[in-house]
Write a protein that holds these residues in place. Structure first.
Motif, PDB file in Angstrom:
ATOM      1  N   VAL A   1       0.842  -1.200   0.000  1.00 48.99           N
ATOM      2  CA  VAL A   1       0.000   0.000   0.000  1.00 48.99           C
ATOM      3  C   VAL A   1       0.876   1.248   0.000  1.00 48.99           C
ATOM      4  O   VAL A   1       0.647   2.189  -0.768  1.00 48.99           O
ATOM      5  N   ASN A   2       1.902   1.275   0.837  1.00 48.32           N
ATOM      6  CA  ASN A   2       2.795   2.427   0.917  1.00 48.32           C
ATOM      7  C   ASN A   2       3.516   2.651  -0.404  1.00 48.32           C
ATOM      8  O   ASN A   2       3.669   3.790  -0.869  1.00 48.32           O
ATOM      9  N   THR A   3       3.952   1.582  -1.047  1.00 44.65           N
ATOM     10  CA  THR A   3       4.635   1.699  -2.335  1.00 44.65           C
ATOM     11  C   THR A   3       3.703   2.247  -3.399  1.00 44.65           C
ATOM     12  O   THR A   3       4.080   3.135  -4.174  1.00 44.65           O
ATOM     13  N   VAL A   4       2.481   1.731  -3.466  1.00 41.36           N
ATOM     14  CA  VAL A   4       1.511   2.204  -4.449  1.00 41.36           C
ATOM     15  C   VAL A   4       1.193   3.684  -4.217  1.00 41.36           C
ATOM     16  O   VAL A   4       1.089   4.464  -5.167  1.00 41.36           O
ATOM     17  N   VAL A   5       1.045   4.074  -2.959  1.00 42.09           N
ATOM     18  CA  VAL A   5       0.769   5.481  -2.647  1.00 42.09           C
ATOM     19  C   VAL A   5       1.921   6.369  -3.130  1.00 42.09           C
ATOM     20  O   VAL A   5       1.698   7.401  -3.770  1.00 42.09           O
ATOM     21  N   ASN A   6       3.148   5.973  -2.845  1.00 40.29           N
ATOM     22  CA  ASN A   6       4.289   6.794  -3.259  1.00 40.29           C
ATOM     23  C   ASN A   6       4.433   6.861  -4.776  1.00 40.29           C
ATOM     24  O   ASN A   6       4.732   7.926  -5.333  1.00 40.29           O
ATOM     25  N   TYR A   7       4.233   5.751  -5.468  1.00 41.54           N
ATOM     26  CA  TYR A   7       4.258   5.779  -6.930  1.00 41.54           C
ATOM     27  C   TYR A   7       3.148   6.661  -7.479  1.00 41.54           C
ATOM     28  O   TYR A   7       3.341   7.413  -8.435  1.00 41.54           O
ATOM     29  N   SER A   8       1.969   6.559  -6.891  1.00 37.70           N
ATOM     30  CA  SER A   8       0.842   7.370  -7.349  1.00 37.70           C
ATOM     31  C   SER A   8       1.115   8.856  -7.175  1.00 37.70           C
ATOM     32  O   SER A   8       0.798   9.658  -8.056  1.00 37.70           O
ATOM     33  N   ILE A   9       1.692   9.214  -6.047  1.00 37.16           N
ATOM     34  CA  ILE A   9       2.018  10.621  -5.803  1.00 37.16           C
ATOM     35  C   ILE A   9       3.009  11.123  -6.847  1.00 37.16           C
ATOM     36  O   ILE A   9       2.834  12.199  -7.425  1.00 37.16           O
ATOM     37  N   SER A  10       4.057  10.350  -7.112  1.00 37.66           N
ATOM     38  CA  SER A  10       5.067  10.811  -8.061  1.00 37.66           C
ATOM     39  C   SER A  10       4.516  10.879  -9.482  1.00 37.66           C
ATOM     40  O   SER A  10       4.802  11.836 -10.221  1.00 37.66           O
ATOM     41  N   LEU A  11       3.705   9.911  -9.884  1.00 41.58           N
ATOM     42  CA  LEU A  11       3.112   9.950 -11.222  1.00 41.58           C
ATOM     43  C   LEU A  11       2.136  11.113 -11.368  1.00 41.58           C
ATOM     44  O   LEU A  11       2.162  11.842 -12.365  1.00 41.58           O
ATOM     45  N   ALA A  12       1.259  11.281 -10.382  1.00 44.80           N
ATOM     46  CA  ALA A  12       0.278  12.357 -10.448  1.00 44.80           C
ATOM     47  C   ALA A  12       0.953  13.721 -10.423  1.00 44.80           C
ATOM     48  O   ALA A  12       0.507  14.657 -11.111  1.00 44.80           O
ATOM     49  N   LEU A  13       2.032  13.863  -9.676  1.00 45.01           N
ATOM     50  CA  LEU A  13       2.764  15.128  -9.643  1.00 45.01           C
ATOM     51  C   LEU A  13       3.364  15.442 -11.010  1.00 45.01           C
ATOM     52  O   LEU A  13       3.305  16.584 -11.482  1.00 45.01           O
ATOM     53  N   GLY A  14       3.916  14.431 -11.674  1.00 43.80           N
ATOM     54  CA  GLY A  14       4.457  14.638 -13.015  1.00 43.80           C
ATOM     55  C   GLY A  14       3.378  15.011 -14.018  1.00 43.80           C
ATOM     56  O   GLY A  14       3.566  15.914 -14.848  1.00 43.80           O
ATOM     57  N   ILE A  15       2.235  14.347 -13.936  1.00 43.20           N
ATOM     58  CA  ILE A  15       1.132  14.662 -14.850  1.00 43.20           C
ATOM     59  C   ILE A  15       0.577  16.051 -14.552  1.00 43.20           C
ATOM     60  O   ILE A  15       0.274  16.818 -15.474  1.00 43.20           O
ATOM     61  N   ALA A  16       0.456  16.403 -13.270  1.00 44.90           N
ATOM     62  CA  ALA A  16      -0.033  17.737 -12.905  1.00 44.90           C
ATOM     63  C   ALA A  16       0.914  18.817 -13.411  1.00 44.90           C
ATOM     64  O   ALA A  16       0.477  19.884 -13.857  1.00 44.90           O
TER      65      ALA A  16
END
Length: 146
Positions: A62-77
């Motif tokens: 869960v922690n890994t998925v959250v961190n990957y999601s944050i980094s991907l969403a930040l790049g897309i944003a």
């Protein structure tokens, strides 16, 4: 998820001349509350469905998925911000890009809420069907005895 949506709507809709305490400060109170409620809930949901010896691995997943999601969403944003502000100058460029990135965050938050509601509805339906099946089996057993 609702706290996350509210926390992203506030800065996206903040007027450019508004003081810090009006919406931005309130956002900084609401957003951590939403995140602090969702991450542990996700960890508990996944680890409850795992064997005891795999619960630590599921929590780290869960922690890994959250961190990957944050980094991907930040790049897309960041890409959304750049594309929205293309061709603009000065304060308007900064404000429109900023708002575009926040609106992208609103979209992701609404998607998260929709997925949460979908899985809640699925679980409710599954439990309801299971209860009905148990009741039918009890009725069948009663008729078999009589």
């Amino acid at each position: 998820m609702i706290a996350t949506i509210v926390g992203t709507v506030l800065p996206a809709t903040a007027p450019e001349d508004q003081i810090y305490w009006a919406q931005t400060f309130v956002t900084l109170i609401i957003m951590p509350w939403g995140m602090d409620m969702s991450f542990p809930a996700g960890t508990l949901q996944l680890s409850d469905r795992m064997l005891k010896e795999h619960q630590g691995v599921s929590a780290s997943l869960v922690n890994t998925v959250v961190n990957y999601s944050i980094s991907l969403a930040l790049g897309i944003a960041g890409t959304v911000e750049r594309e929205v502000s293309k061709g603009l100058n000065g304060r308007e460029k900064v404000l429109k890009g900023f708002q575009g990135a926040w609106y992208f965050g609103i979209g992701l938050s609404v998607l998260g809420l929709a997925l949460s509601l979908f899985f809640i509805a699925m679980r409710y339906h599954r439990e309801r069907v299971g209860r009905e099946k148990e009741q039918q089996e009890e009725v069948a057993a009663d008729y078999a005895i009589a």
